[in-house]
Design a protein around this motif. Structure first.
Motif, PDB file in Angstrom:
ATOM      1  N   CYS A  45      39.348  -7.224  69.387  1.00 54.97           N
ATOM      2  CA  CYS A  45      37.953  -6.794  69.420  1.00 54.97           C
ATOM      3  C   CYS A  45      37.903  -5.268  69.366  1.00 54.97           C
ATOM      4  CB  CYS A  45      37.253  -7.312  70.674  1.00 54.97           C
ATOM      5  SG  CYS A  45      37.912  -6.678  72.218  1.00 54.97           S
ATOM      6  N   PRO A  46      36.729  -4.693  69.075  1.00 57.47           N
ATOM      7  CA  PRO A  46      36.605  -3.239  69.083  1.00 57.47           C
ATOM      8  C   PRO A  46      36.923  -2.659  70.463  1.00 57.47           C
ATOM      9  CG  PRO A  46      34.753  -4.236  67.944  1.00 57.47           C
ATOM     10  CD  PRO A  46      35.512  -5.358  68.607  1.00 57.47           C
ATOM     11  N   LYS A  47      37.292  -1.390  70.473  1.00 55.87           N
ATOM     12  CA  LYS A  47      37.779  -0.732  71.698  1.00 55.87           C
ATOM     13  C   LYS A  47      36.784  -0.736  72.858  1.00 55.87           C
ATOM     14  CE  LYS A  47      41.114   2.063  69.306  1.00 55.87           C
ATOM     15  NZ  LYS A  47      41.538   3.346  68.825  1.00 55.87           N
ATOM     16  N   GLU A  48      35.485  -0.726  72.556  1.00 57.52           N
ATOM     17  CA  GLU A  48      34.495  -0.674  73.641  1.00 57.52           C
ATOM     18  C   GLU A  48      34.248  -2.032  74.284  1.00 57.52           C
ATOM     19  OE1 GLU A  48      32.118  -1.268  69.856  1.00 57.52           O
ATOM     20  OE2 GLU A  48      33.829  -0.050  70.426  1.00 57.52           O
ATOM     21  N   LEU A  49      34.897  -3.076  73.752  1.00 52.24           N
ATOM     22  CA  LEU A  49      34.733  -4.428  74.276  1.00 52.24           C
ATOM     23  C   LEU A  49      36.044  -4.944  74.845  1.00 52.24           C
ATOM     24  CD1 LEU A  49      32.772  -5.907  71.229  1.00 52.24           C
ATOM     25  CD2 LEU A  49      31.795  -5.092  73.363  1.00 52.24           C
ATOM     26  N   THR A  50      35.955  -6.045  75.604  1.00 52.54           N
ATOM     27  CA  THR A  50      37.149  -6.776  76.036  1.00 52.54           C
ATOM     28  C   THR A  50      36.938  -8.237  75.667  1.00 52.54           C
ATOM     29  OG1 THR A  50      36.218  -7.171  78.232  1.00 52.54           O
ATOM     30  CG2 THR A  50      37.646  -5.240  78.002  1.00 52.54           C
ATOM     31  N   ILE A  51      38.035  -8.961  75.589  1.00 58.09           N
ATOM     32  CA  ILE A  51      37.917 -10.376  75.255  1.00 58.09           C
ATOM     33  C   ILE A  51      37.919 -11.196  76.531  1.00 58.09           C
ATOM     34  CG2 ILE A  51      39.065 -12.330  74.156  1.00 58.09           C
ATOM     35  CD1 ILE A  51      39.834 -10.505  71.907  1.00 58.09           C
ATOM     36  N   GLY A  52      36.897 -12.027  76.664  1.00 58.75           N
ATOM     37  CA  GLY A  52      36.815 -12.915  77.808  1.00 58.75           C
ATOM     38  C   GLY A  52      37.534 -14.226  77.552  1.00 58.75           C
ATOM     39  N   GLU A  53      37.396 -14.735  76.331  1.00 58.18           N
ATOM     40  CA  GLU A  53      37.988 -16.039  76.007  1.00 58.18           C
ATOM     41  C   GLU A  53      38.157 -16.167  74.501  1.00 58.18           C
ATOM     42  OE1 GLU A  53      36.324 -20.553  76.008  1.00 58.18           O
ATOM     43  OE2 GLU A  53      36.019 -19.434  77.862  1.00 58.18           O
ATOM     44  N   ILE A  54      39.255 -16.800  74.097  1.00 60.43           N
ATOM     45  CA  ILE A  54      39.489 -17.123  72.686  1.00 60.43           C
ATOM     46  C   ILE A  54      39.910 -18.577  72.598  1.00 60.43           C
ATOM     47  CG2 ILE A  54      40.978 -16.767  70.680  1.00 60.43           C
ATOM     48  CD1 ILE A  54      41.299 -13.929  71.386  1.00 60.43           C
ATOM     49  N   LYS A  55      39.286 -19.290  71.676  1.00 61.49           N
ATOM     50  CA  LYS A  55      39.706 -20.659  71.357  1.00 61.49           C
ATOM     51  C   LYS A  55      40.001 -20.703  69.870  1.00 61.49           C
ATOM     52  CE  LYS A  55      37.068 -22.952  74.959  1.00 61.49           C
ATOM     53  NZ  LYS A  55      36.005 -23.895  75.278  1.00 61.49           N
ATOM     54  N   SER A  80      23.428  -2.076  56.748  1.00 62.28           N
ATOM     55  CA  SER A  80      23.603  -1.859  58.184  1.00 62.28           C
ATOM     56  C   SER A  80      24.669  -2.794  58.760  1.00 62.28           C
ATOM     57  CB  SER A  80      22.267  -2.064  58.901  1.00 62.28           C
ATOM     58  OG  SER A  80      22.427  -1.967  60.297  1.00 62.28           O
ATOM     59  N   SER A  81      24.609  -4.056  58.371  1.00 65.49           N
ATOM     60  CA  SER A  81      25.606  -5.024  58.817  1.00 65.49           C
ATOM     61  C   SER A  81      26.994  -4.618  58.320  1.00 65.49           C
ATOM     62  CB  SER A  81      25.242  -6.420  58.304  1.00 65.49           C
ATOM     63  OG  SER A  81      26.231  -7.354  58.659  1.00 65.49           O
ATOM     64  N   MET A  82      27.066  -4.161  57.072  1.00 60.19           N
ATOM     65  CA  MET A  82      28.336  -3.739  56.502  1.00 60.19           C
ATOM     66  C   MET A  82      28.912  -2.549  57.285  1.00 60.19           C
ATOM     67  SD  MET A  82      29.158  -2.468  52.617  1.00 60.19           S
ATOM     68  CE  MET A  82      28.200  -0.968  52.825  1.00 60.19           C
ATOM     69  N   LYS A  83      28.096  -1.582  57.585  1.00 62.05           N
ATOM     70  CA  LYS A  83      28.561  -0.394  58.322  1.00 62.05           C
ATOM     71  C   LYS A  83      29.006  -0.767  59.730  1.00 62.05           C
ATOM     72  CE  LYS A  83      25.987   3.118  55.799  1.00 62.05           C
ATOM     73  NZ  LYS A  83      24.908   4.116  55.839  1.00 62.05           N
ATOM     74  N   GLY A  84      28.236  -1.614  60.411  1.00 58.62           N
ATOM     75  CA  GLY A  84      28.598  -2.031  61.761  1.00 58.62           C
ATOM     76  C   GLY A  84      29.909  -2.797  61.791  1.00 58.62           C
ATOM     77  N   HIS A  85      30.080  -3.703  60.831  1.00 61.49           N
ATOM     78  CA  HIS A  85      31.330  -4.469  60.773  1.00 61.49           C
ATOM     79  C   HIS A  85      32.507  -3.574  60.387  1.00 61.49           C
ATOM     80  CE1 HIS A  85      28.734  -8.055  60.931  1.00 61.49           C
ATOM     81  NE2 HIS A  85      29.803  -8.607  61.472  1.00 61.49           N
ATOM     82  N   ARG A  86      32.274  -2.583  59.516  1.00 64.56           N
ATOM     83  CA  ARG A  86      33.354  -1.647  59.155  1.00 64.56           C
ATOM     84  C   ARG A  86      33.858  -0.925  60.413  1.00 64.56           C
ATOM     85  NH1 ARG A  86      35.266   0.548  54.780  1.00 64.56           N
ATOM     86  NH2 ARG A  86      33.531  -0.052  53.450  1.00 64.56           N
ATOM     87  N   GLU A  87      32.935  -0.399  61.191  1.00 67.65           N
ATOM     88  CA  GLU A  87      33.322   0.304  62.428  1.00 67.65           C
ATOM     89  C   GLU A  87      34.070  -0.633  63.366  1.00 67.65           C
ATOM     90  OE1 GLU A  87      29.868   2.116  64.190  1.00 67.65           O
ATOM     91  OE2 GLU A  87      29.389   3.198  62.342  1.00 67.65           O
ATOM     92  N   GLY A  88      33.569  -1.852  63.511  1.00 66.27           N
ATOM     93  CA  GLY A  88      34.209  -2.825  64.396  1.00 66.27           C
ATOM     94  C   GLY A  88      35.612  -3.187  63.941  1.00 66.27           C
ATOM     95  N   TRP A  89      35.784  -3.427  62.632  1.00 63.12           N
ATOM     96  CA  TRP A  89      37.114  -3.791  62.130  1.00 63.12           C
ATOM     97  C   TRP A  89      38.096  -2.624  62.230  1.00 63.12           C
ATOM     98  CZ3 TRP A  89      38.780  -8.356  62.168  1.00 63.12           C
ATOM     99  CH2 TRP A  89      38.005  -9.451  61.782  1.00 63.12           C
ATOM    100  N   ILE A  90      37.637  -1.408  61.933  1.00 63.61           N
ATOM    101  CA  ILE A  90      38.535  -0.249  62.049  1.00 63.61           C
ATOM    102  C   ILE A  90      39.038  -0.128  63.482  1.00 63.61           C
ATOM    103  CG2 ILE A  90      38.611   2.285  62.026  1.00 63.61           C
ATOM    104  CD1 ILE A  90      36.806   2.122  59.485  1.00 63.61           C
ATOM    105  N   SER A  91      38.148  -0.218  64.444  1.00 59.48           N
ATOM    106  CA  SER A  91      38.523  -0.132  65.856  1.00 59.48           C
ATOM    107  C   SER A  91      39.452  -1.281  66.250  1.00 59.48           C
ATOM    108  CB  SER A  91      37.258  -0.140  66.718  1.00 59.48           C
ATOM    109  OG  SER A  91      37.585  -0.082  68.082  1.00 59.48           O
ATOM    110  N   THR A  92      39.146  -2.484  65.780  1.00 59.01           N
ATOM    111  CA  THR A  92      39.961  -3.655  66.106  1.00 59.01           C
ATOM    112  C   THR A  92      41.362  -3.524  65.524  1.00 59.01           C
ATOM    113  OG1 THR A  92      37.982  -5.044  66.237  1.00 59.01           O
ATOM    114  CG2 THR A  92      40.091  -6.176  65.884  1.00 59.01           C
ATOM    115  N   LEU A  93      41.473  -3.081  64.286  1.00 59.80           N
ATOM    116  CA  LEU A  93      42.787  -2.925  63.665  1.00 59.80           C
ATOM    117  C   LEU A  93      43.591  -1.790  64.319  1.00 59.80           C
ATOM    118  CD1 LEU A  93      41.907  -3.585  59.928  1.00 59.80           C
ATOM    119  CD2 LEU A  93      43.093  -5.122  61.526  1.00 59.80           C
ATOM    120  N   GLN A  94      42.905  -0.778  64.814  1.00 61.79           N
ATOM    121  CA  GLN A  94      43.601   0.265  65.583  1.00 61.79           C
ATOM    122  C   GLN A  94      44.148  -0.318  66.884  1.00 61.79           C
ATOM    123  OE1 GLN A  94      40.529   3.270  65.801  1.00 61.79           O
ATOM    124  NE2 GLN A  94      41.127   4.177  63.849  1.00 61.79           N
ATOM    125  N   ASN A  95      43.390  -1.209  67.519  1.00 59.48           N
ATOM    126  CA  ASN A  95      43.887  -1.906  68.713  1.00 59.48           C
ATOM    127  C   ASN A  95      45.141  -2.706  68.386  1.00 59.48           C
ATOM    128  OD1 ASN A  95      41.924  -1.056  70.498  1.00 59.48           O
ATOM    129  ND2 ASN A  95      40.672  -2.890  70.296  1.00 59.48           N
TER     130      ASN A  95
END
Length: 142
Positions: free
Chosen positions: A36-46, A121-136
């Motif tokens: 997940c992006p850096k500002e979030l944490t994962i609570g559960e994954i299935k 807007s959705s594209m930009k938001g997802h781009r930021e999220g994926w960049i942060s997630t891949l850095q994680n």
């Protein structure tokens, strides 16, 4: 542009072999550390990791939950994942993510394409999220 014309492409180099990097995408106990992006944490994954299987990830920030879910469409072990992606809820938008894993310079190049996004807007938001997630993800191999 039609709603389904919005797409993004991102690449990320990971200094680890392709098998290990791919495994980080398919084992919930590994993905929980980075998926997940850096500002979030994962609570559960299935994950029901098979073509036609579904996944569901609960991401948390303070008191808010963000739930991503979808279905695996194509799996080529250590090479490619294709899955739908959407945010759980009544106005769910189903998009498509393709992740390619390639050997490069003693590590793995991840090429991620996220398409069928509804607007810029959705594209930009997802781009930021994926960049942060891949850095994680990259940090998991340091």
């Amino acid at each position: 542009m039609k709603a389904t014309d919005y797409k993004l492409e991102i690449s990320q180099f990971i200094k680890a072999n392709r098998t290990r990097v791919f495994e980080a995408w398919i084992r919930p106990e590994l993905m929980k550390k980075w998926g997940c992006p850096k500002e979030l944490t994962i609570g559960e994954i299935k994950m029901d990791f098979r073509v036609g299987g579904k996944y569901r990830t609960i991401m948390l920030r303070d008191e808010e939950e963000y739930i991503a879910c979808g279905e695996y469409k194509e799996i080529i072990i250590n090479e490619k994942l294709v899955f739908t992606h959407g945010w759980e809820g009544p106005e769910r938008e189903e998009t498509l993510v393709t992740v390619i894993f390639e050997d490069k310079d003693g590590g793995t190049e991840i090429l991620l394409t996220h398409e069928k996004l509804s607007n810029e807007s959705s594209m930009k938001g997802h781009r930021e999220g994926w960049i942060s997630t891949l850095q994680n993800l990259e940090l998991q191999f340091k």
